[in-house]
Design a protein around this motif. Structure first.
Motif, PDB file in Angstrom:
ATOM      1  N   ASP A  24      -2.119   6.843   3.862  1.00 53.01           N
ATOM      2  CA  ASP A  24      -2.307   5.805   4.765  1.00 53.01           C
ATOM      3  C   ASP A  24      -1.019   6.130   5.849  1.00 53.01           C
ATOM      4  OD1 ASP A  24      -4.026   4.350   3.701  1.00 53.01           O
ATOM      5  OD2 ASP A  24      -2.871   2.735   3.106  1.00 53.01           O
ATOM      6  N   GLY A  56      -4.628  -0.778   9.514  1.00 57.76           N
ATOM      7  CA  GLY A  56      -3.850  -1.726   8.547  1.00 57.76           C
ATOM      8  C   GLY A  56      -2.708  -2.322   9.268  1.00 57.76           C
ATOM      9  N   ARG A  76       0.691  -1.081   0.077  1.00 56.11           N
ATOM     10  CA  ARG A  76       0.041  -0.169   0.082  1.00 56.11           C
ATOM     11  C   ARG A  76       0.813   1.295  -0.192  1.00 56.11           C
ATOM     12  NH1 ARG A  76      -2.488  -1.568   4.733  1.00 56.11           N
ATOM     13  NH2 ARG A  76      -2.529   0.237   5.604  1.00 56.11           N
TER      14      ARG A  76
END
Length: 162
Positions: free
Chosen positions: A66, A81, A36
């Motif tokens: 993120d 996450g 990611r």
């Protein structure tokens, strides 16, 4: 004229219009999950205080959010996450002390230093850690021992979203 060769050359080998497009095939198996985000932070070249001041040096892909750096309070913000965190610093001490680098997740100290012990010279301190953010957002702080005889340099944090 040979009728058979005429028919083969002019009638049976002539191409017609293309037919309609066929249906799409079944999808193939899914590949490995993509990373990611990878974010690379560095601290000031020489840090004497307990909280290194970080700068976000590189972030890939650049559109991801993120992992962000909150400059106001010098914390790294992580969205929900799983993350792989790598960190390190070079400690240069003028007396025999036990310098240390550690991580704090949401204010809780996590002792994950690879090497911790008395040094009286230059030594690398660092480590790596998996962290699962289960809530909407979490904060990560990297701290070093506050000691007037130790100078920390080349301090870095690499955060990889998995």
């Amino acid at each position: 004229i040979d009728l058979k060769s005429y028919l083969v050359r002019h009638i049976f080998t002539a191409k017609g219009d293309p037919g309609p497009k066929g249906d799409a095939g079944d999808p193939g198996p899914s590949g490995l999950p993509a990373v990611r985000l990878v974010a690379f932070f560095t601290a000031g070249s020489e840090t004497l205080q307990n909280d290194p001041v970080f700068v976000l040096e590189q972030q890939y892909p650049s559109r991801q959010t993120d992992v962000t750096l909150d400059d106001g309070i010098n914390t790294i913000k992580l969205k929900r996450g799983l993350y792989f965190v790598r960190y390190g610093t070079t400690a240069n001490s003028s007396s025999t002390v036990a310098p240390k680098i550690w991580l704090e997740f949401d204010g809780n100290q996590t002792d994950v230093t690879v090497r911790e012990g008395p040094i009286n010279a230059k030594s690398f301190l660092g480590g790596e850690y998996f962290y699962n953010v289960t809530k909407e957002e979490s904060t990560l702080e990297v701290a070093v021992t506050s000691d007037s005889t130790t100078r920390f340099s080349n301090t870095y944090v690499i955060v990889q979203g998995l």
